[in-house]
Motif scaffolding. Structure first.
Motif, PDB file in Angstrom:
ATOM      1  N   ALA A   1       0.703  -0.947  -0.209  1.00 31.20           N
ATOM      2  CA  ALA A   1      -0.021  -0.020   0.124  1.00 31.20           C
ATOM      3  C   ALA A   1       0.844   1.245  -0.051  1.00 31.20           C
ATOM      4  O   ALA A   1       0.546   2.228  -0.626  1.00 31.20           O
ATOM      5  N   ALA A   2       1.971   1.022   0.682  1.00 29.49           N
ATOM      6  CA  ALA A   2       2.916   2.360   0.641  1.00 29.49           C
ATOM      7  C   ALA A   2       3.485   2.756  -0.784  1.00 29.49           C
ATOM      8  O   ALA A   2       3.745   3.974  -1.044  1.00 29.49           O
ATOM      9  N   PHE A   3       3.459   1.726  -1.599  1.00 26.92           N
ATOM     10  CA  PHE A   3       3.808   2.181  -3.020  1.00 26.92           C
ATOM     11  C   PHE A   3       2.480   2.325  -3.957  1.00 26.92           C
ATOM     12  O   PHE A   3       2.650   2.312  -5.185  1.00 26.92           O
ATOM     13  N   ASP A   4       1.399   2.184  -3.539  1.00 29.30           N
ATOM     14  CA  ASP A   4       0.020   2.628  -3.977  1.00 29.30           C
ATOM     15  C   ASP A   4      -0.055   1.474  -5.171  1.00 29.30           C
ATOM     16  O   ASP A   4      -0.229   1.534  -6.507  1.00 29.30           O
ATOM     17  N   ILE A   5       0.357   0.115  -4.624  1.00 30.05           N
ATOM     18  CA  ILE A   5       0.171  -1.033  -5.664  1.00 30.05           C
ATOM     19  C   ILE A   5      -0.647  -2.124  -4.986  1.00 30.05           C
ATOM     20  O   ILE A   5      -0.502  -2.215  -3.685  1.00 30.05           O
ATOM     21  N   SER A   6      -1.164  -3.229  -5.767  1.00 26.25           N
ATOM     22  CA  SER A   6      -2.005  -4.252  -5.069  1.00 26.25           C
ATOM     23  C   SER A   6      -1.039  -5.565  -5.524  1.00 26.25           C
ATOM     24  O   SER A   6      -0.075  -5.562  -6.139  1.00 26.25           O
ATOM     25  N   ALA A   7      -1.282  -6.641  -4.613  1.00 31.51           N
ATOM     26  CA  ALA A   7      -0.932  -7.927  -4.957  1.00 31.51           C
ATOM     27  C   ALA A   7      -0.764  -8.310  -6.243  1.00 31.51           C
ATOM     28  O   ALA A   7       0.110  -8.981  -6.821  1.00 31.51           O
ATOM     29  N   ALA A   8      -2.183  -8.310  -6.804  1.00 31.02           N
ATOM     30  CA  ALA A   8      -2.243  -8.526  -8.252  1.00 31.02           C
ATOM     31  C   ALA A   8      -1.390  -7.525  -9.200  1.00 31.02           C
ATOM     32  O   ALA A   8      -0.866  -8.477 -10.260  1.00 31.02           O
ATOM     33  N   GLN A   9      -1.339  -6.671  -8.843  1.00 33.71           N
ATOM     34  CA  GLN A   9      -0.476  -5.725  -9.857  1.00 33.71           C
ATOM     35  C   GLN A   9       0.995  -6.090  -9.825  1.00 33.71           C
ATOM     36  O   GLN A   9       1.603  -6.303 -10.958  1.00 33.71           O
ATOM     37  N   PHE A  10       1.458  -6.202  -8.492  1.00 32.00           N
ATOM     38  CA  PHE A  10       2.753  -6.604  -8.232  1.00 32.00           C
ATOM     39  C   PHE A  10       2.955  -8.233  -9.151  1.00 32.00           C
ATOM     40  O   PHE A  10       3.984  -8.412  -9.729  1.00 32.00           O
ATOM     41  N   SER A  11       2.064  -8.996  -8.983  1.00 30.47           N
ATOM     42  CA  SER A  11       2.245 -10.202  -9.691  1.00 30.47           C
ATOM     43  C   SER A  11       2.424 -10.161 -11.184  1.00 30.47           C
ATOM     44  O   SER A  11       3.106 -10.824 -11.853  1.00 30.47           O
ATOM     45  N   VAL A  12       1.272  -9.296 -11.696  1.00 32.06           N
ATOM     46  CA  VAL A  12       1.491  -8.953 -13.305  1.00 32.06           C
ATOM     47  C   VAL A  12       2.880  -8.381 -13.695  1.00 32.06           C
ATOM     48  O   VAL A  12       3.412  -8.771 -14.624  1.00 32.06           O
TER      49      VAL A  12
ATOM     50  N   HIS B   1      -4.981   0.088 -15.821  1.00 31.18           N
ATOM     51  CA  HIS B   1      -4.289   1.071 -14.899  1.00 31.18           C
ATOM     52  C   HIS B   1      -2.760   0.934 -14.854  1.00 31.18           C
ATOM     53  O   HIS B   1      -2.213   2.077 -14.486  1.00 31.18           O
ATOM     54  N   LEU B   2      -2.060   0.011 -14.680  1.00 35.09           N
ATOM     55  CA  LEU B   2      -0.373  -0.084 -14.967  1.00 35.09           C
ATOM     56  C   LEU B   2       0.128   0.638 -16.012  1.00 35.09           C
ATOM     57  O   LEU B   2       0.785   1.340 -16.092  1.00 35.09           O
TER      58      LEU B   2
END
Length: 184
Positions: A73-84, A116-117
């Motif tokens: 959350a500190a990076f304004d990113i979700s776990a799904a976005q990290f995975s992608v 979004h990305l």
């Protein structure tokens, strides 16, 4: 059926006076029950659930997801976005369908996620030279830089889990669950 029976009242203009609206207390008004410190509700589960391996795996997954989400959350990113982002980095030029299948994400949901990305400048999407029906994806420099900054947060989450269950159990869990890596 007359208007009275249909739930509609006729207005009488003779001598009708409007009543002032009744003042309601503000929503922020303290309540007697709110004064007490909130108590975390006890987990409700049946013996069947608490002894079920599937239920325990789901509870562990929820714990991990909550911890990872809090850190990302500190990076304004979700776990799904990290995975992608991770899949794109490991497979430059991958098409969206392959990512959706690999991560078990619905195509429409992945499309919104990639939109979004792309708007954030983390991913570049272009038409495939091989099959024009597909888009292929690449990380931008900003996407690669963000991914490098996210990895320590993920590593910290893994360390926290290892501390919670013990390093030996953590390694055994990783080994045991690795049989599902190929299942889609």
């Amino acid at each position: 059926m007359g208007p009275e029976k249909a739930g509609v009242r006729k207005r009488s203009s003779k001598g009708a006076q409007r009543r002032p609206p009744v003042a309601k207390p503000p929503r922020s008004a303290p309540r007697a029950a709110a004064a007490a410190k909130p108590v975390r509700p006890k987990l409700l589960a049946s013996d069947d659930l608490s002894h079920s391996l599937g239920y325990r795996i789901r509870r562990a997954q929820l714990w991990v997801f909550k911890d990872v989400s809090r850190r990302l959350a500190a990076f304004d990113i979700s776990a799904a976005q990290f995975s992608v982002l991770s899949v794109i980095e490991a497979n430059p030029g991958v098409n969206q369908l392959a990512i959706a299948q690999s991560l078990s994400i619905e195509r429409a949901g992945l499309g919104r996620l990639v939109d979004h990305l792309e708007r954030r400048g983390l991913v570049q999407r272009s038409a495939s030279a091989i099959n024009r029906r597909y888009y292929v994806l690449y990380l931008t420099q900003a996407g690669a830089a963000l991914l490098d900054r996210l990895r320590p947060a993920i590593a910290e989450s893994e360390k926290t889990l290892a501390a919670k269950i013990g390093p030996r159990a953590f390694k055994e869990l990783q080994r045991a669950l690795s049989v599902f890596l190929e299942d889609v």
